[in-house]
Design a protein around this motif. Sequence first.
Motif, short mmCIF file in Angstrom:
data_model
loop_
_atom_site.label_atom_id
_atom_site.label_comp_id
_atom_site.label_asym_id
_atom_site.label_seq_id
_atom_site.Cartn_x
_atom_site.Cartn_y
_atom_site.Cartn_z
N ARG A 168 0.81 -1.25 -0.05
CA ARG A 168 0.03 0.05 -0.01
C ARG A 168 0.97 1.21 0.19
NH1 ARG A 168 -2.79 -3.20 3.49
NH2 ARG A 168 -2.30 -2.03 5.57
N VAL A 169 2.11 1.36 0.80
CA VAL A 169 2.73 2.45 0.88
C VAL A 169 3.44 2.66 -0.67
CG1 VAL A 169 5.00 3.20 1.52
CG2 VAL A 169 3.39 2.07 3.33
N TYR A 170 3.72 1.38 -1.25
CA TYR A 170 4.40 1.59 -2.49
C TYR A 170 3.51 2.27 -3.57
CZ TYR A 170 7.19 0.11 -6.75
OH TYR A 170 7.79 0.02 -7.75
N GLU A 171 2.29 1.61 -3.49
CA GLU A 171 1.12 2.14 -4.32
C GLU A 171 1.02 3.40 -4.18
OE1 GLU A 171 -2.31 -0.48 -4.52
OE2 GLU A 171 -3.59 1.01 -5.09
N ALA A 206 5.54 14.85 0.29
CA ALA A 206 4.40 14.46 1.08
C ALA A 206 5.16 13.98 2.42
CB ALA A 206 3.32 13.46 0.62
N SER A 207 4.63 14.27 3.58
CA SER A 207 5.29 13.60 4.81
C SER A 207 4.78 12.21 5.00
CB SER A 207 4.50 14.55 6.10
OG SER A 207 3.26 14.31 6.19
N ALA A 208 5.58 11.63 5.75
CA ALA A 208 5.49 10.23 6.06
C ALA A 208 4.00 9.95 6.64
CB ALA A 208 6.35 9.57 7.18
N THR A 231 5.14 2.56 10.49
CA THR A 231 5.21 1.64 9.18
C THR A 231 5.60 2.34 7.94
OG1 THR A 231 3.84 0.04 10.51
CG2 THR A 231 4.09 -0.12 8.14
N ALA A 232 4.86 3.58 7.60
CA ALA A 232 5.02 4.23 6.45
C ALA A 232 6.71 4.54 6.28
CB ALA A 232 4.21 5.33 6.28
N ARG A 233 7.07 5.22 7.36
CA ARG A 233 8.51 5.55 7.31
C ARG A 233 9.61 4.42 7.12
NH1 ARG A 233 7.80 8.06 11.74
NH2 ARG A 233 7.00 10.14 11.12
N LYS A 234 9.01 3.41 7.72
CA LYS A 234 9.91 2.08 7.76
C LYS A 234 10.19 1.81 6.13
CE LYS A 234 8.65 -2.02 8.79
NZ LYS A 234 8.21 -3.23 9.23
N VAL A 291 12.21 6.24 -4.31
CA VAL A 291 11.96 7.53 -3.43
C VAL A 291 12.90 8.36 -3.15
CG1 VAL A 291 10.97 8.39 -1.23
CG2 VAL A 291 9.89 6.01 -2.39
N THR A 292 12.73 9.64 -3.47
CA THR A 292 13.67 10.80 -2.90
C THR A 292 12.97 11.69 -1.72
OG1 THR A 292 15.17 12.40 -3.97
CG2 THR A 292 12.77 12.36 -4.59
N THR A 293 14.00 12.22 -1.03
CA THR A 293 13.42 12.99 -0.03
C THR A 293 13.79 14.61 -0.07
OG1 THR A 293 15.39 12.43 1.33
CG2 THR A 293 13.58 10.99 1.45
N SER A 294 13.03 15.21 0.62
CA SER A 294 13.57 16.67 0.86
C SER A 294 13.16 17.04 2.19
CB SER A 294 12.81 17.39 -0.12
OG SER A 294 11.31 17.31 -0.17
N GLN A 295 13.44 18.23 2.81
CA GLN A 295 13.16 18.72 4.30
C GLN A 295 12.12 20.02 4.05
OE1 GLN A 295 14.63 15.75 6.24
NE2 GLN A 295 14.02 17.49 7.35
#
Length: 203
Positions: free
Chosen positions: A39-42, A51-53, A66-69, A80-84
């Motif tokens: 579901r997280v991948y989808e 978008a935040s976790a 769970t989403a963050r993991k 996935v790429t991240t930003s602050q």
Amino acid sequence: MSEEMAPAGRMIPDGGTEHRDVNDVVEEEWIEETTPFERVYEIIRTTYNPASAGEIADRARVSATTARKHLRTLESAGEVTTSQDGQTTCYRRSETAIVTEHAQSLLAELSPEEIASGVADMKAQIQEWREEYGVDSPEEFARERDVDDVDSDYGALLTEWQTTRRNLALAQATLAIGEASNTGHLTGTDTDDESDDDASVVV
């Protein structure tokens, strides 16, 4: 609502039927048929803005932890790429993952020979525009012709040139990914194109 389209329901203790919203039913089925990771991948596959976790967790119907993991796992895999955003880490689909998905779709539809032929045609078209207008890029063309209206003749050509350049980059990336898949090694993209910038353009 017709009887055929009656909402889903379930029996309740007094013998009646509790009607439920169809969206709730679909969501319950989605949760039953998928794992939290799926579901997280989808969700992240269609997340193009950061978008935040917590936001992703809410949409994926999992906890933020769970989403963050799972997002960290997907980040390690390049999906996935991240930003602050202040103290908050935001996540979105990586450009690499988007290009790879497009490339895989293209490889499923066309042979490498057909894609290579398309690359040659697009290069020839771009070279023709360069020679005809005496410029090296669509951006220079826009400056030289003072194009500020996409509906004008020059505006339509500008859009076509930019689209062709973008498709050229995608086709070249597709050939590289196809070759890497066949050999098991990563390969460099063709550098015989109009500019190095093309390879980083994402559809």
